[in-house]
Design a protein around this motif. Structure first.
Motif, PDB file in Angstrom:
ATOM      1  N   GLN A 146      -8.988  -2.086   8.930  1.00 36.93           N
ATOM      2  CA  GLN A 146      -8.756  -1.412   7.220  1.00 36.93           C
ATOM      3  C   GLN A 146      -9.315   0.024   7.866  1.00 36.93           C
ATOM      4  OE1 GLN A 146     -12.683  -2.166   4.818  1.00 36.93           O
ATOM      5  NE2 GLN A 146     -12.506  -3.807   6.609  1.00 36.93           N
ATOM      6  N   LYS A 147      -9.938   0.185   8.387  1.00 38.78           N
ATOM      7  CA  LYS A 147     -10.413   1.782   9.445  1.00 38.78           C
ATOM      8  C   LYS A 147      -9.268   2.641   9.929  1.00 38.78           C
ATOM      9  CE  LYS A 147     -14.182   0.819   7.117  1.00 38.78           C
ATOM     10  NZ  LYS A 147     -15.191   1.554   6.155  1.00 38.78           N
ATOM     11  N   ILE A 207      -1.360 -13.807   2.537  1.00 34.92           N
ATOM     12  CA  ILE A 207      -1.868 -13.987   1.689  1.00 34.92           C
ATOM     13  C   ILE A 207      -2.570 -13.579   0.596  1.00 34.92           C
ATOM     14  CG2 ILE A 207      -4.147 -13.241   3.721  1.00 34.92           C
ATOM     15  CD1 ILE A 207      -5.595 -16.164   2.856  1.00 34.92           C
ATOM     16  N   ASP A 208      -1.689 -12.352   1.022  1.00 40.85           N
ATOM     17  CA  ASP A 208      -2.211 -11.289   0.474  1.00 40.85           C
ATOM     18  C   ASP A 208      -1.336 -10.842  -0.855  1.00 40.85           C
ATOM     19  OD1 ASP A 208      -4.611 -10.733   1.397  1.00 40.85           O
ATOM     20  OD2 ASP A 208      -4.051  -8.809   2.227  1.00 40.85           O
ATOM     21  N   SER A 234     -12.242  -7.455  14.206  1.00 39.08           N
ATOM     22  CA  SER A 234     -11.611  -8.669  13.206  1.00 39.08           C
ATOM     23  C   SER A 234     -12.386  -8.017  11.982  1.00 39.08           C
ATOM     24  CB  SER A 234     -12.039  -9.525  13.196  1.00 39.08           C
ATOM     25  OG  SER A 234     -13.359  -9.866  13.027  1.00 39.08           O
ATOM     26  N   SER A 235     -12.951  -7.323  11.193  1.00 36.64           N
ATOM     27  CA  SER A 235     -13.387  -6.166  10.303  1.00 36.64           C
ATOM     28  C   SER A 235     -12.556  -5.105  10.580  1.00 36.64           C
ATOM     29  CB  SER A 235     -14.949  -6.170   9.976  1.00 36.64           C
ATOM     30  OG  SER A 235     -14.891  -7.267  10.015  1.00 36.64           O
ATOM     31  N   ILE A 240     -20.636  -4.418  14.178  1.00 38.39           N
ATOM     32  CA  ILE A 240     -20.815  -3.979  13.010  1.00 38.39           C
ATOM     33  C   ILE A 240     -22.624  -4.135  13.329  1.00 38.39           C
ATOM     34  CG2 ILE A 240     -21.294  -4.377  10.558  1.00 38.39           C
ATOM     35  CD1 ILE A 240     -19.028  -5.272  10.677  1.00 38.39           C
ATOM     36  N   SER A 259      -4.529  -8.038  10.033  1.00 40.63           N
ATOM     37  CA  SER A 259      -5.664  -8.628  10.335  1.00 40.63           C
ATOM     38  C   SER A 259      -5.975  -9.593  11.015  1.00 40.63           C
ATOM     39  CB  SER A 259      -5.808  -8.264   8.974  1.00 40.63           C
ATOM     40  OG  SER A 259      -6.059  -7.142   7.729  1.00 40.63           O
ATOM     41  N   ARG A 260      -7.241 -10.162  11.045  1.00 39.53           N
ATOM     42  CA  ARG A 260      -7.415 -11.677  10.644  1.00 39.53           C
ATOM     43  C   ARG A 260      -7.447 -12.819   9.020  1.00 39.53           C
ATOM     44  NH1 ARG A 260     -12.224 -13.402  14.597  1.00 39.53           N
ATOM     45  NH2 ARG A 260     -13.752 -13.311  12.714  1.00 39.53           N
ATOM     46  N   VAL A 271      -9.902 -18.388  10.840  1.00 38.58           N
ATOM     47  CA  VAL A 271     -10.326 -18.799  12.546  1.00 38.58           C
ATOM     48  C   VAL A 271     -11.020 -20.448  12.488  1.00 38.58           C
ATOM     49  CG1 VAL A 271     -12.090 -18.586  14.543  1.00 38.58           C
ATOM     50  CG2 VAL A 271     -11.083 -16.247  12.832  1.00 38.58           C
ATOM     51  N   ILE A 282      -5.474   9.501  10.988  1.00 39.79           N
ATOM     52  CA  ILE A 282      -6.979   8.826  10.438  1.00 39.79           C
ATOM     53  C   ILE A 282      -7.761   8.574  11.649  1.00 39.79           C
ATOM     54  CG2 ILE A 282      -8.834   7.148   9.187  1.00 39.79           C
ATOM     55  CD1 ILE A 282      -6.512   6.717   6.712  1.00 39.79           C
ATOM     56  N   THR A 317       0.633  -1.339  -0.352  1.00 37.60           N
ATOM     57  CA  THR A 317       0.164  -0.048  -0.031  1.00 37.60           C
ATOM     58  C   THR A 317       0.465   1.180   0.089  1.00 37.60           C
ATOM     59  OG1 THR A 317       0.025  -0.130   2.665  1.00 37.60           O
ATOM     60  CG2 THR A 317      -1.811  -1.387   1.255  1.00 37.60           C
TER      61      THR A 317
END
Lengths: 422, 422, 422, 422
Positions: B250-251, B372-373, B246-247, B227, B325-326, B329, B256, B12
């Motif tokens: 990214q924020k 993984i990415d 877990s999500s 969420i 990041s997760r 699981v 920020i 990134t």
């Protein structure tokens, strides 16, 4: 069972908050309301007979003080000149104030009903847009309590702010009268009133209307949780409401206000004695208002015995105002076992052990569960146990039957079908 | 374990954004707060003793710089003439500024607490409608940090815009003072603050209050995801909060702002050492603020060892500000195995392998999962592994124990119950 | 089956409410609409042929009185001078009023269609922002009924208040014309119209568009509950809509308004006779408007037989206006068994027993279930049972075939695949 | 496979609607965008090289006409005098208009990017509050296309009306310029844009950002349905996006606008050829915009073969603009089998048969499923089948390989792992 003598260390600092500043309902309100038994069939005599029966049966001594006329007391139209609400002249030939005076003369308080919408649920005119004139009129009638319903509200719900504004309008109007009027919000738990009602009301309903059933699932009451429920409905069973309460106790307290589990069905005939005991016991430990909904002019001894259990009432009216929390739920065939516990201002702890299934159940009650938030020291201490419903035995106390001193766990506690131990 | 030497290609582009322009918290803030241990029992001496202990234990050298008084510092009323908030004259006989001065003289910074509602959660007066006078007063006291809570907010929540406006009012007021004041939003994750807080705050809570438990499910903290959570509650366990994160990684980011997993419970006694290590490690790799919540005047060596692990702190304070990041699981009996990974500004990668179950678990750690990415080349490269918690061995480095060079996978990694490898 | 002779004690007090004060639809409206069969292919002759066929087949005697032109009657633009809507001059060479006059001369009423958005679903101009001129124009055409759709609404939905305001604008405009115009809201159940439509409309759709299928799941109609549905869609099957109705009956009533299950597909060829009987029967007992959607100029005897069952229609039009409630659902292979019951103004009770599966099913029908809200006395009384669809046998009555007197339960009731007993 | 010769009777009447009146994108837009491959590394040369490569490879002949610069083209600040946006002077030394001119000179169109928030996702200044000046500036640069993102939006989301208003501001500003600018909304599907975007935009994203993976579940893209998704996220796989599309096709059409499944990853290396074929084929039949996201200056033959399949592109660009619907989904080990079908303006029907699992699958393709909404006659007719991806065989046609005439069903269709037949 109630635990005493070995005081639990208070973990939370008592709060000084008086969120809604009318100074009422520092413990959950108690009283009687016309709806569950009489529905729309209300009149001066219905109310005065009930008020007299409350006194005659000594219920006022137990704390039942508000006598509340629910929906359908209204004349067909408001006063054409002033816009003020008027009572049905046939049913209330002497007006509402005369009824209130009579109720006051018996040492009781008087409550009335309206709706934060265009119409009441029973189709009479609502107070939406008439908050000021209605509050003034109620005050002029010496009303002490307002139950404020949610039907036909012109879409003024869906997010907390919209619901808040609608209910706050009446709150301001009541306060502006100068008369202390207990404000009982009945918006069925829509938009999470536990988060925003404390600054404007004394109590708030958390569910659709109760029905005189113990645990029947009913499509008319589709939500199993109060959180995010989009259709509150009616015909909600006692177990449905208890389960809806499971996360909400943290939101109530003295000076903050109360989660209202709806009026009592004890004495209306749809449940067994054991089921009514569950109903009454859990309403008490959840710190719900205790508003009788039966015909108090015709009560069986069984009904009287339940609603006058002074230990149970003492828990409900305890100054700590701390609702019990659910510790665990276990599914069993046809129902659930649940353990609840809550602290009292005396340092005692109230335990509610519930079997909602239709068969006998036996469990080992662990003190480590009861005192789940506490230290190891507290978990392993000795406690004296009381059974609050076994009251006729020889070693009876103010807390009911003394079960003895326990430590660690109480093995093999028997629970009859659809019953609870408190 | 931490991977080094073999730098991961940065995928990134670093962002130039400074969403909230006070310039603070370019890495997650660190410090100490009164609430988790002292609750409402706060006073000048509580705070100054803690500040002194921070310095005495050298915690300031590790980055713990903010000393924050949470709720209940208030006098019973605002100043009747100016409307300004006032401290409790008994607890703070010299006022707040004197405390701040003392804290500053120790080389630390001073933070305070208020609430975006009519009352604070502890029942003191809130700042809703008083944003300007309160911000000005805090600035006049040389306050460096504001934790801003969410109780009794008059229904001003339910959609992002309503919550944003309420919290933005204080943001504007703080900025208008001219003093840089770190703004720590505590709205419990309501209405998804990760989407709208970056332009107004330095960090935002994503859950209800933490409790000193590792993985106990509790009805008082009913949501398992952040969420859409409609009742944030309290008594949330460490695992509950980790899973809610877990999500959300990214924020967050430098400039920020940060997802705040709530203050630390390390040292408060409710968890094992291994559980506290999980707690501290994951708060670090999730880039949560690290705000101690124990009594820093009485710390065990174990507590000190955990909160001063400089490799873990270095990950938290890494300039990339990129939360882990997760990756996956897996449910196992009594808990979960989880793999998390995140990149550092040095090109190293941090790996978090978590076993929340009460039994030993063994797994093969695959580099193809960790990266993984990334490309096949990255997945099959050689990496040097470090264990950040095995720090006493002879081949100790700044990153902890050197495990050696691995490629492809690390077979048979052992995980003790309720522990993690980082 | 219908129960008679042994009247059920009325439990609820009839409400005096007239929530929406145009005085229309005190029972669910009946009629015919162009959409399901003709779609956008509408013209003067389509409508007048249908109107004539309604009279020729005597459907008006059964109550079908509204003849409604749905979407696509419009000219390509509004009148450039007045902004008024205009009909397509080719399809409606004599204008809309001429059609309405003709329909009126046949003793029928005339309805029209528009949309609470910028465009209709078929892409013609909508009424958003044109409520007043459009209502006035419709009234000037002697229109008796408006179906008001929901496409292209510029985001004016998502919370009840926003949807309410948009639909209330047309309600006010219609009332302001002075002409009684039945107002049929078609917002597909968005934002729970059952809670807020009663004060502004006569009926409200509760689902996306029906499709001529019995129980096919379809991604284009993704919701299985009407409550909180965020994408109403279309291609909803009969069973999908019936299940969406299961909690909503409590919201409808005479003077309050009706849950609209959408127009009928009977006679359009996609279902078997038995499936159409389920469709028609349940629309009737749910008190949905009964708006035919087939080509009434070409009907089979089978279609006529179904839509002219006067016992079924009598239930739909019963003065009590009390929708049946679902008592239970049991999953069976390939479908469900369901029991519904509702009370009639005569004191009789209507029972709907439904088998949606593709195989024969046998069940014991228990009176304790049918009278689930009632006393033991009611549950064990004797009842005379009628089968409302077996109408050709010798002992036929107004209620259909007399099955005899039953008490306690009716053992071994046979249900053919995808059929129901009423 | 595509069905031809035996035309399907058109069931729906073509709509005349032009919901958003700029007259663009009557079929889904096609083009190329910098983001997926270049991220923030954009410059004049990046764009012009790509534009040249598009022409050199003849991609423009296939319809790829928009060359779009995504985020990070900005200078660090707006023009201090006018407030107008400015390009980075290093990366765009000749300004944006010069780039647009060059792109135009190649016969292509030029697009730009901004964000409906304070900052773009990459941290540059956004257009919130600057809609008018920004639209005017873009028009002055001869921009033909705006992708408009959703980051840092100050909480202006959560209900459709709030999101609509924010995006409508830019829509109005673009229209006010007088230049036709394709308006591509990128709000990630928040608040259901398919319901409210058609009156203001040409296309709307329905998901968080795609990642170059076929079916990997990823916590960073937590929603499995687009409906009610509260955290759109990124790192969404191709299968995640396809499944999110399953209920949305009904909302798109010519003159209404398009559901945007996000830009293509074909050619970026993360998937196999077969997976990219699924990706490209489904984007096509779903009528998603086809915006290339690879480096078009370096394409393999495989990539070129996929993105220039003219039969697939013809389906995407078919005048009917009718997205395929999902007929059924069957879970198999490691994935799903899915059948999709859609109608074309020629009367042919496109069939998409998808195997997302890692193993071979064989199924019988039933015409009764393909024509599920149609009459028995249509279901049993004869059809000529084409395989749109087997293009090299001798009996190749414009539709690909002619499979022959089928009726009733095609037994034993083989599906390779993670592949589809169209």
């Amino acid at each position: 069972m109630a635990l005493s003598w070995f005081a639990v260390l208070a973990i939370t600092t008592p709060l000084g908050v008086v969120a809604y500043r009318n100074g009422l309902a520092l413990t959950p309100q108690m009283g009687w309301n016309t709806w569950n038994y009489f529905g729309c069939n209300v009149s001066e005599s219905t109310i005065l007979s009930a008020a007299q029966a409350i006194v005659d049966n000594g219920l006022d001594k137990y704390g039942y003080e508000y006598v509340i006329v629910d929906d359908c007391w209204h004349d067909s139209t408001r006063d054409p000149d002033t816009g003020a609400p008027r009572p049905d002249p046939t049913r209330f030939p002497n007006g509402i104030k005369a009824v209130a005076d009579e109720v006051h003369s018996l040492g009781l308080k008087f409550g009335i009903y309206s709706d934060a919408g265009e119409y009441t649920c029973g189709g009479r005119y609502g107070s939406l847009g008439y908050e000021e004139i209605d509050a003034k009129t109620y005050a002029s009638w010496d009303v002490d309590y307002l139950k404020y319903d949610n039907c036909f509200n012109d879409g003024q719900s869906g997010i907390p702010l919209v619901s808040f504004n609608r209910y706050a309008n009446m709150s301001r109007a009541l306060n502006a009268t100068g008369r202390p009027i207990l404000y009982s919000m009945c918006n069925w738990g829509q938009d999470g009133p536990w988060d925003w009602a404390p600054t404007i009301a004394n109590s708030w309903r958390i569910s659709g209307d109760i029905f005189d059933t113990f645990d029947r699932a009913d499509d008319r009451c589709p939500c199993t949780s109060a959180i995010g429920c989009l259709l509150s409905g009616w015909h909600c069973s006692v177990m449905n409401v208890i389960n809806k309460m499971s996360s909400l106790g943290q939101k109530a307290g003295p000076g903050i206000g109360w989660n209202d589990a709806d009026m009592l069905e004890v004495g209306n005939g749809g449940m067994t004695k054991s089921q009514y005991i569950v109903h009454f016991s859990f309403w008490a430990i959840l710190k719900s208002p205790l508003i009788l909904g039966n015909d108090v002019t015709q009560m069986t001894n069984e009904t009287l015995e339940i609603i006058t259990n002074d230990a149970i009432i003492a828990i409900n009216q305890d100054a700590s105002g701390s609702p019990a929390s659910r510790i665990w739920v276990v599914n069993v065939t046809g129902g659930e076992l649940q353990l609840w516990a809550g602290s009292l201002s005396t340092g005692a702890t109230v335990i509610g052990l519930l079997n909602s299934s239709p068969t006998d159940q036996t469990i080992d009650l662990k003190m480590a569960d009861v005192f789940i938030d506490s230290s190891a020291q507290v978990k392993t201490a000795k406690y004296r146990l009381y059974d609050l419903w076994q009251r006729s035995s020889s070693n009876d106390t103010v807390w009911g039957k003394d079960i003895g001193v326990v430590s660690g766990e109480v093995p093999g506690v028997s629970l009859a079908p659809q019953s609870c131990l408190i």
